[in-house]
Design an enzyme around this catalytic site. Sequence first.
Site, PDB file in Angstrom:
ATOM      1  N   HIS A 146      13.375  26.578  -4.719  1.00 54.53           N
ATOM      2  CA  HIS A 146      12.525  27.636  -5.268  1.00 54.53           C
ATOM      3  C   HIS A 146      11.425  27.078  -6.175  1.00 54.53           C
ATOM      4  O   HIS A 146      10.473  27.792  -6.485  1.00 54.53           O
ATOM      5  CB  HIS A 146      13.365  28.697  -5.994  1.00 54.53           C
ATOM      6  CG  HIS A 146      13.923  28.308  -7.307  1.00 54.53           C
ATOM      7  ND1 HIS A 146      15.262  28.052  -7.500  1.00 54.53           N
ATOM      8  CD2 HIS A 146      13.339  28.120  -8.514  1.00 54.53           C
ATOM      9  CE1 HIS A 146      15.475  27.753  -8.773  1.00 54.53           C
ATOM     10  NE2 HIS A 146      14.329  27.787  -9.400  1.00 54.53           N
ATOM     11  N   ASP A 176      19.383  25.932  -2.072  1.00 57.14           N
ATOM     12  CA  ASP A 176      18.296  25.868  -3.046  1.00 57.14           C
ATOM     13  C   ASP A 176      18.001  24.436  -3.481  1.00 57.14           C
ATOM     14  O   ASP A 176      17.815  24.157  -4.668  1.00 57.14           O
ATOM     15  CB  ASP A 176      18.592  26.744  -4.259  1.00 57.14           C
ATOM     16  CG  ASP A 176      17.348  26.979  -5.125  1.00 57.14           C
ATOM     17  OD1 ASP A 176      16.236  26.887  -4.576  1.00 57.14           O
ATOM     18  OD2 ASP A 176      17.495  27.226  -6.330  1.00 57.14           O
ATOM     19  N   ASN A 250      13.511  24.427 -16.283  1.00 62.22           N
ATOM     20  CA  ASN A 250      14.622  23.489 -16.140  1.00 62.22           C
ATOM     21  C   ASN A 250      15.109  23.384 -14.686  1.00 62.22           C
ATOM     22  O   ASN A 250      15.875  22.479 -14.358  1.00 62.22           O
ATOM     23  CB  ASN A 250      15.817  23.897 -17.005  1.00 62.22           C
ATOM     24  CG  ASN A 250      15.736  23.350 -18.419  1.00 62.22           C
ATOM     25  OD1 ASN A 250      15.605  24.101 -19.366  1.00 62.22           O
ATOM     26  ND2 ASN A 250      15.823  22.027 -18.553  1.00 62.22           N
ATOM     27  N   SER A 251      14.697  24.318 -13.835  1.00 64.58           N
ATOM     28  CA  SER A 251      15.176  24.313 -12.460  1.00 64.58           C
ATOM     29  C   SER A 251      14.903  22.986 -11.767  1.00 64.58           C
ATOM     30  O   SER A 251      13.796  22.452 -11.838  1.00 64.58           O
ATOM     31  CB  SER A 251      14.498  25.432 -11.661  1.00 64.58           C
ATOM     32  OG  SER A 251      15.175  26.641 -11.809  1.00 64.58           O
ATOM     33  N   GLY A 307      29.652  32.401  13.934  1.00 64.62           N
ATOM     34  CA  GLY A 307      29.107  33.627  14.483  1.00 64.62           C
ATOM     35  C   GLY A 307      30.005  34.837  14.335  1.00 64.62           C
ATOM     36  O   GLY A 307      30.293  35.528  15.313  1.00 64.62           O
ATOM     37  N   ILE A 310      32.440  38.691   8.321  1.00 64.43           N
ATOM     38  CA  ILE A 310      33.782  38.606   7.751  1.00 64.43           C
ATOM     39  C   ILE A 310      33.858  39.360   6.435  1.00 64.43           C
ATOM     40  O   ILE A 310      32.839  39.612   5.785  1.00 64.43           O
ATOM     41  CB  ILE A 310      34.205  37.130   7.534  1.00 64.43           C
ATOM     42  CG1 ILE A 310      33.127  36.358   6.764  1.00 64.43           C
ATOM     43  CG2 ILE A 310      34.534  36.463   8.850  1.00 64.43           C
ATOM     44  CD1 ILE A 310      33.460  34.904   6.506  1.00 64.43           C
TER      45      ILE A 310
END
Length: 510
Positions: A146, A176, A250-251, A307, A310
Amino acid sequence: MRNATSTKSKRNKFFAGVLAAGVAGAALSTGVLSNTPAVNAEPVKVEAPQQNFGFADVVSQVSPAVVSVRVTQADEPSMDLSGDMASPFGNLPDDHPLRRFFGTPDGGPQMPRGLNPDRRDRDRPSIGQGSGFFISDDGYVVTNNHVVANGSTYTVVMDDGKEYTAKLIGTDERTDLALLKVDADNTKFTYVEFGDDNAVRVGDWVVAVGNPFGLGGSVTAGIISARGRDIGAGPYDDFLQIDAAVNRGNSGGPAFGLDGKVIGVNTAIFSPSGGNVGIAFAIPASVAKDVVASLRDDGTVERGWLGVQIGEVSEDIAEALGLASAKGAIVTLPDTETPASKAGIETGDVITGVDGQAVESPRDLARMIADYNPGATVEIAVFRDGKSETIDVKLGNLSSLDEAASLDAPRTGGSPVDPSALDGYGMTVMPSEDGAGVVVTDVDPDSSAAEKGFSAGDTIVAVNGADVSSQEDIRTAIETAAENGRRAALFQLKNADGENRFVALPIEKS
């Protein structure tokens, strides 16, 4: 007078003796002598070295490997990344000296991204800032997906202020993570390595280094507050929770153990107020290491694909199916033409294991399948019709999955025809127009059905794995479950959007 005093003295001695005898008798009756001190349980004692230390030695060694990542976006981003945290300084005047540290507070997702676009000139490129760290001396830099999203150019700013242009090697949106590469002739970069996050414990120290609010080289410290956090970011959530101060910018920065190894990549915070409140989340090093290795090899991450849709196995569902414990993942719908459906996995199956390894939850299953390469054949253990069996499945490739695959088309509405009450369950039902299932037309708000989430418009597709098309089919399935000693019946429901779910409804005693 002497006689009276003597008599009184004797009487006092008598009562003192009786009192002493009573106390002694009470002590003896409880098995404890009066002159024996009471024995208390020992308090908890932790034998740990008492140290007076700081983090300066760690910081001095790792800081040259931590960088600020500046991202330029030629066009206005589709999502305003500066709004990931509400800023208490958002109403500062444009000429205020603190204005340059804070973007406009839009209160969006709680990712400490650190983008500070200049809102006064929409034609100028947007500038985003995050953090990262070198993992090799030839210039590979790890950061968050991101942070680099929608970027056109990338600049890595060193601890000493020197800048390098970087190129994007690859990203993985599901975890990410992103990988950049700096090419600099005759330059060897200081780098750090991933540690073993499985060896760290809740309560261990952690040091975060990064670029909060554009203030590069900032260091904060705290402890690991929790492990295995699911924050709803994706199917592979398994975050470390830390209380070191992490803020916007900080990401992508590292969270270090005291040995100087990276145990997590800072990626998100929880912040009702917009500022640091001591709850931050880091991608575990074990996850980041594998993803980064794949990105470094070919710029992509390939994962196995089963696939299926759930759901959780609740205590009620386990009871209704006869499972010994509420573990595993119940298949709410095998997608059409998928590895699972082709291998014979069916709606209502509970997946309990993969290649002999127990599946505890849906999230557990998702992570386990993702660890396999596409094309691998795995043995899936399922619980079906009261017994266990195994099914061999050749996994597909998740990265090639068409995200736009459609579910069943919604039912067309129709007026109820001759609805009838399902006595004892607080529901009124009627056969569906196409004969597949029974439509719930009304639910008593005070009934157990309402409490369990039944609502008008739901279609009862099956009960305890048996397809139903009438009220009588439902009753027969419930009676069969009761005869088999079940205290609940498992209803498979489909809503108007075609989404399946399973609900266990207690069997009413007749």
